[in-house]
Design a protein around this motif. Structure first.
Motif, PDB file in Angstrom:
ATOM      1  N   MET A   1       9.251  10.681   1.450  1.00  0.00           N
ATOM      2  CA  MET A   1       7.864  11.072   1.233  1.00  0.00           C
ATOM      3  C   MET A   1       7.020   9.838   0.984  1.00  0.00           C
ATOM      4  SD  MET A   1       6.340  13.438  -1.800  1.00  0.00           S
ATOM      5  CE  MET A   1       4.618  13.329  -2.197  1.00  0.00           C
ATOM      6  N   GLN A   2       5.874   9.741   1.688  1.00  0.00           N
ATOM      7  CA  GLN A   2       4.979   8.616   1.495  1.00  0.00           C
ATOM      8  C   GLN A   2       3.589   9.127   1.170  1.00  0.00           C
ATOM      9  OE1 GLN A   2       5.537   8.731   5.349  1.00  0.00           O
ATOM     10  NE2 GLN A   2       7.655   8.912   4.721  1.00  0.00           N
ATOM     11  N   THR A   3       2.908   8.471   0.259  1.00  0.00           N
ATOM     12  CA  THR A   3       1.510   8.783  -0.017  1.00  0.00           C
ATOM     13  C   THR A   3       0.726   7.487  -0.097  1.00  0.00           C
ATOM     14  OG1 THR A   3       1.780   8.729  -2.432  1.00  0.00           O
ATOM     15  CG2 THR A   3       2.080  10.864  -1.335  1.00  0.00           C
ATOM     16  N   VAL A   4      -0.490   7.520   0.419  1.00  0.00           N
ATOM     17  CA  VAL A   4      -1.426   6.409   0.282  1.00  0.00           C
ATOM     18  C   VAL A   4      -2.496   6.898  -0.680  1.00  0.00           C
ATOM     19  CG1 VAL A   4      -3.068   4.909   1.455  1.00  0.00           C
ATOM     20  CG2 VAL A   4      -0.944   5.562   2.597  1.00  0.00           C
ATOM     21  N   ASP A   5      -2.506   6.365  -1.865  1.00  0.00           N
ATOM     22  CA  ASP A   5      -3.379   6.887  -2.913  1.00  0.00           C
ATOM     23  C   ASP A   5      -3.682   5.769  -3.900  1.00  0.00           C
ATOM     24  OD1 ASP A   5      -4.628   8.722  -4.792  1.00  0.00           O
ATOM     25  OD2 ASP A   5      -3.477  10.296  -3.838  1.00  0.00           O
ATOM     26  N   SER A   6      -4.079   6.138  -5.090  1.00  0.00           N
ATOM     27  CA  SER A   6      -4.405   5.166  -6.121  1.00  0.00           C
ATOM     28  C   SER A   6      -3.134   4.538  -6.691  1.00  0.00           C
ATOM     29  CB  SER A   6      -5.201   5.859  -7.237  1.00  0.00           C
ATOM     30  OG  SER A   6      -5.195   5.072  -8.405  1.00  0.00           O
ATOM     31  N   PHE A   7      -3.107   3.219  -6.744  1.00  0.00           N
ATOM     32  CA  PHE A   7      -1.975   2.515  -7.346  1.00  0.00           C
ATOM     33  C   PHE A   7      -1.828   2.920  -8.802  1.00  0.00           C
ATOM     34  CE2 PHE A   7       0.346  -0.857  -9.358  1.00  0.00           C
ATOM     35  CZ  PHE A   7       1.193  -1.369  -8.395  1.00  0.00           C
ATOM     36  N   ALA A   8      -2.944   3.054  -9.494  1.00  0.00           N
ATOM     37  CA  ALA A   8      -2.919   3.357 -10.930  1.00  0.00           C
ATOM     38  C   ALA A   8      -2.305   4.718 -11.212  1.00  0.00           C
ATOM     39  CB  ALA A   8      -4.332   3.281 -11.504  1.00  0.00           C
TER      40      ALA A   8
END
Length: 217
Positions: free
Chosen positions: A1-8
C-alpha cells in the motif's frame, strides 16, 4: 500500500506505535537519515525543507512493505537493505529524508512488515532541489515488488491488483483511519490509476474502470 500525503500525519501514525503497552501492537525504528530520531526535531527539519518549495502540498510518500510468512528469517539488516533498494527504484536518493519502521501489528503476526516514510523533496550539496513525482506510483511499485522478490530471493506475494480485491485488513483500516484517509476513496483511486496505466484513450479507460465496478458517468 502506498499513499502520497502529509509527512507529518504519517509520522504521527508510526510514532504512535512506538509507545503502545501491548507488545503485539509495537513498532520499532529500524533506520533513518535525520541527525537524530526525535519527533519535534524531525518536524522542524521538515518545515524548513518545505519552505524550499511552498507549492508542494503532499510532501510525504508512505509505503508498507509486507513479506510472506516464509520470509520470517529476514533480519533487520535485510529489511533495511530491501527498503533502500525499493526507495532507489522509486526514484528517491540518499538526499531524501526518510524513516523506516518495523511493525509487529496486524491480523497475522507471522507476516513481517515495515513502513517506509520518505520526504519527496531533496536538496543536494549544491543547493539544488528535486521533487520525486507521484504519478503511476501503483504501477511502478508493482514492478519494484517483483524486482525485489528476485533480487532478495523473497517469496512471491499476490499481485497488488488481486490484493485490492480482497477485504481490507485490520492493519490497513487502522492506518488509514489514523492518517485521515477514507479507505473507499483510496481503493478507488488505486484502481483508477491502474486503469490509466492500461489505457491510451478514454474508451479503454472507461472499460477498465467498469470491470472493477467503477463507472465514470
Amino acid at each position: 500500500m502506498q499513499t502520497v500525503d502529509s509527512f507529518a500525519t504519517a509520522l504521527d501514525y508510526n510514532e504512535s506505535k512506538l509507545y503502545v503497552k501491548d507488545e503485539s501492537q509495537w513498532a520499532e525504528v529500524l533506520n533513518y537519515n535525520f541527525l537524530k530520531y526525535n519527533k519535534e526535531k524531525i518536524l522542524r527539519d521538515i518545515k524548513m525543507l518545505n519552505q524550499r518549495n511552498t507549492s508542494l502540498v503532499n510532501d510525504g510518500y508512505h509505503v508498507a512493505l509486507s513479506f510472506s510468512e516464509k520470509n520470517i528469517h529476514l533480519t533487520n539488516a535485510d529489511l533495511i537493505a530491501i527498503a533502500d533498494a525499493y526507495k532507489k527504484g522509486m526514484g528517491f536518493s540518499d538526499d531524501h529524508l526518510f524513516v523506516l519502521y518495523k511493525h509487529n501489528d496486524g491480523e497475522d503476526h507471522q507476516h513481517i512488515h515495515v513502513h517506509l516514510l520518505l520526504h519527496r523533496l531533496s536538496v543536494d550539496e549544491h543547493g539544488k532541489t528535486m521533487v520525486v513525482l507521484d504519478s503511476n506510483n501503483f504501477q511502478r511499485s508493482e514492478v519494484e515488488y517483483r524486482d525485489l522478490e528476485e533480487r532478495f530471493n523473497l517469496e512471491t506475494l499476490r499481485p497488488s491488483k488481486e490484493a485490492l480485491d480482497r477485504a481490507p485488513t485490520k492493519d490497513r483500516l487502522e492506518m488509514i483511519q489514523r492518517i485521515g484517509v477514507d479507505f473507499v476513496r483510496l481503493l478507488m483511486k488505486a484502481k483508477v490509476k491502474e486503469a490509466f496505466g492500461k489505457s491510451n484513450d478514454i474508451q479503454p479507460l472507461i472499460h477498465h474502470c467498469k470491470v472493477q465496478s467503477i463507472y465514470l458517468y
